[in-house]
Write a protein that holds these residues in place. Structure first.
Motif, PDB file in Angstrom:
ATOM      1  N   GLU A 108      -1.447   6.107   6.334  1.00  0.00           N
ATOM      2  CA  GLU A 108      -1.696   5.712   7.723  1.00  0.00           C
ATOM      3  C   GLU A 108      -1.686   6.864   8.715  1.00  0.00           C
ATOM      4  OE1 GLU A 108      -0.250   2.013   9.084  1.00  0.00           O
ATOM      5  OE2 GLU A 108       1.094   1.855   7.392  1.00  0.00           O
ATOM      6  N   LYS A 118       0.829  -1.216   0.000  1.00  0.00           N
ATOM      7  CA  LYS A 118       0.000   0.000   0.000  1.00  0.00           C
ATOM      8  C   LYS A 118       0.861   1.262   0.000  1.00  0.00           C
ATOM      9  CE  LYS A 118      -1.804  -1.295   3.943  1.00  0.00           C
ATOM     10  NZ  LYS A 118      -1.146  -2.586   4.195  1.00  0.00           N
ATOM     11  N   HIS A 120      -5.715   1.553   8.052  1.00  0.00           N
ATOM     12  CA  HIS A 120      -5.749   0.304   8.816  1.00  0.00           C
ATOM     13  C   HIS A 120      -7.065   0.151   9.562  1.00  0.00           C
ATOM     14  CE1 HIS A 120      -1.159  -0.545   8.939  1.00  0.00           C
ATOM     15  NE2 HIS A 120      -1.736  -0.926   7.827  1.00  0.00           N
TER      16      HIS A 120
END
Ligand SMILES: Nc1ncnc2c1ncn2[C@@H]1O[C@H](COP(=O)(O)OP(=O)(O)OP(=O)(O)O)[C@@H](O)[C@H]1O
Length: 577
Positions: free
Chosen positions: A497, A374, A528
């Motif tokens: 993230e 990712k 996440h």
């Protein structure tokens, strides 16, 4: 020798022409110096001639000597001008060029280099390379040309004396070649261990909190152990060339003594005039200093050569170029077309044939297991490196054909590690738009939910990031980075993230900041916490470098045995237990 010269010219860059001129001056001044000493022969001949002193002739030779000395001083003055006029400019230009080169280097390539290594090149090696250009090069010429010219004069006095000196000089050539070769390798090794030591010190300082917590912040810290001992060992091993140099110096001294002794014998046997013998003594005395100094400086010249090579190697590193014809993004949709990417020296591809369309003004979430690819995908979208296969387009234009300035203007990135430069928080927020007013900076900080935190700091927006760094939590640092992106207001936002390892209050604040940032933009977010991306326009599940599922939340949840669905169920299960 020629390699060193070419390295010097390459490193001198725009100053190559004055540098060449300076070398020319150095040759002329060395020849003038030797010619001055040649005048001793007619002077001695006149002084020792029987009968009355030929005062007029002596005075005219002395006049010639004075003119030569004046000329030499004049030329040397021009030569020194390079040192005073250009030294700082050459150093600055070299660092500037290296900084430009680093800017043009693909980030992936840059990330692979040790920061200690780059710091050594930009500081020590540049200083040494500039010293090589400004003074060592002319000194080397002086130390070579003066003895060569004196040798020619001694040949002119008596070819046998010249031949004896030449044999002595030739005897030390193999020794000096070995010194050069060994010293060159030594300095490369020394540079490597120095760079490793710098990197270890940086790591030691940055990792203090972790090292203290694990009781390993002393001499047994894992990053330090062995580094200094190895550095000392290498430095010790590299000292053997000094012994070779001492050997060469001894041979040379013996040769000089033998030449004078041979001259005395020739004179005693009427084969050499007394004037020539005195002249020989003067010339040999003039040879001692440049030859012994030259030999003892070979290591220094090699050190400079190693520095020149390292600076040049960095100049010649591959740059990321904007391919022709240049293209302009026509809109802000992103296209990944059969994209494959390998990190250097990795056998497995990090990305394999990913095809994904990210529409303009949409929110795309990348999810999947750790190490799936990712982060790499978002990095490639900001041209961190060029893919080996396939392509990425922004607004229909391939990234390779968009200039870095244009690409950076269209894309904001908020990556995992928030980097704050060593300046005020206001300047940090205004990084993407330095001309922003204070009101605009405050407005962006408000939207990023960080204004109230900054305001509480004693210096407010003028607090230096280094001082604020310890006062700001991870979530607050991320909000500073988001404020930076809000102020920049680029149409494409890449977020990696941003909600990792935060408590729920911080996560809420960061979430609010993100909502302010992404409105009306093309957004790609690595997530996440699946709860936060349910409303995403599309969710791409990335595993082992492949896009294995893509769709909105509802459609992915409808896939029986689907990977996304399994991940959501697993997270729900974790939360409920
Ligand atoms: N700089 C690098 N050099 C070599 N390999 C790398 C580098 N960065 C990542 N990789 C490798 O590329 C693969 C994809 O990594 P990536 O960080 O993109 O995954 P990710 O899905 O973002 O993982 P995570 O969720 O843990 O951040 C992994 O196998 C990783 O080990």
């Amino acid at each position: 020798m020629m390699r060193t010269y070419h390295n010097m010219i390459a490193v001198a860059g725009e100053f190559a022409a004055p540098f060449r001129r300076t070398l020319g001056y150095a040759v002329i001044s060395a020849v003038l110096q030797a010619a001055g000493w040649a005048i001793t022969l007619p002077l001695f001949s006149l002084l020792l001639a029987p009968g009355a002193l030929a005062v007029r002739e002596i005075v005219s030779w002395l006049g010639g000597l004075i003119i030569l000395l004046l000329l030499e001083g004049l030329v040397r003055w021009r030569e020194m001008a390079f040192v005073y006029d250009y030294w700082h400019r050459v150093t600055e230009a070299m660092r500037q060029r290296l900084a430009d080169r680093l800017r043009a280097m693909p980030l992936e390539q840059l990330a692979r280099r040790k920061s200690g290594d780059l710091a050594t090149i930009l500081s020590n090696n540049v200083t040494f390379a500039a010293t090589a250009l400004s003074s060592l090069a002319t000194l080397a010429i002086q130390l070579m040309v003066v003895p060569a010219a004196l040798l020619v004069l001694i040949f002119a006095l008596d070819w046998r004396l010249g031949a004896l000196l030449l044999v002595g000089a030739l005897l030390i050539v193999p020794l000096m070649l070995r010194v050069r070769r060994d010293a060159n390798q030594d300095f490369q090794r020394i540079d490597e261990v120095d760079a490793a030591a710098s990197a270890a010190i940086v790591e030691y300082v940055q990792g203090q909190a972790m090292l203290r917590a694990s009781g390993r912040s002393g001499r047994n810290a894992p990053c330090l152990s062995g580094v200094f001992a190895h550095q000392h060992r290498v430095q010790h091993q590299t000292g053997h060339t000094a012994l070779l140099i001492a050997k060469a110096q001894l041979i040379l001294q013996l040769t000089l003594v033998a030449t004078v002794a041979f001259g005395i014998w020739l004179s005693a046997t009427q084969q050499l005039s007394l004037a020539s013998l005195l002249c020989l003594a003067v010339l040999v005395a003039q040879l001692v200093e440049p030859l012994t100094l030259g030999l003892s400086m070979v290591r220094l010249f090699e050190l400079a050569d190693a520095a020149l090579q390292r600076v040049n190697a960095l100049y010649n590193e591959a740059a990321q170029v904007t391919e022709q014809p240049q293209q302009q993004p026509q809109h802000f949709a992103i296209g990944l077309n059969k994209l494959s990417f390998y990190y250097q020296q990795q056998e497995k591809p990090a990305i394999q044939e990913v095809t994904l369309h990210i529409p303009e003004h949409s929110l795309t979430a990348l999810v999947g297991p750790s190490g799936g690819g990712k982060t790499t995908l978002t990095r490639l979208m900001s041209r961190f490196a060029d893919p080996q296969q396939g392509s990425i387009t922004l607004g229909g234009a391939e990234l390779r054909h968009i200039t870095p300035e244009q690409l950076l203007a269209q894309v904001s990135v908020v990556f995992q590690d928030v980097w704050l430069m060593d300046d005020t928080l206001a300047k940090n927020i205004a990084l993407g738009r330095p001309e922003a007013s204070h009101a605009e900076i405050v407005n962006a900080a408000r939207k990023a939910h960080i204004h109230h935190v900054i305001e509480r700091l004693p210096q407010g927006y003028e607090t230096l990031a280094g001082e604020a760094g310890s006062a700001l939590s991870g979530g607050e640092r991320q909000r500073v980075a988001i404020a930076r992106a809000i102020l920049k207001d680029a149409p494409v936002v890449l977020l990696d993230e941003p909600t990792s390892s935060l408590d729920s209050e911080s996560e809420y604040q960061v979430q609010k900041a993100i909502e302010a940032l992404v409105a009306d933009k093309t957004v790609v977010i690595v997530a996440h916490r699946l709860s936060t991306i349910r409303a995403a326009d599309q969710i791409a599940f990335i595993d082992q470098g492949r896009c294995v599922e893509c769709g909105d939340h509802a459609s992915l949840m409808a896939i029986e045995g689907g990977r996304y669905r399994a991940l959501v169920e697993a997270q729900q299960h974790t939360l409920s237990t």
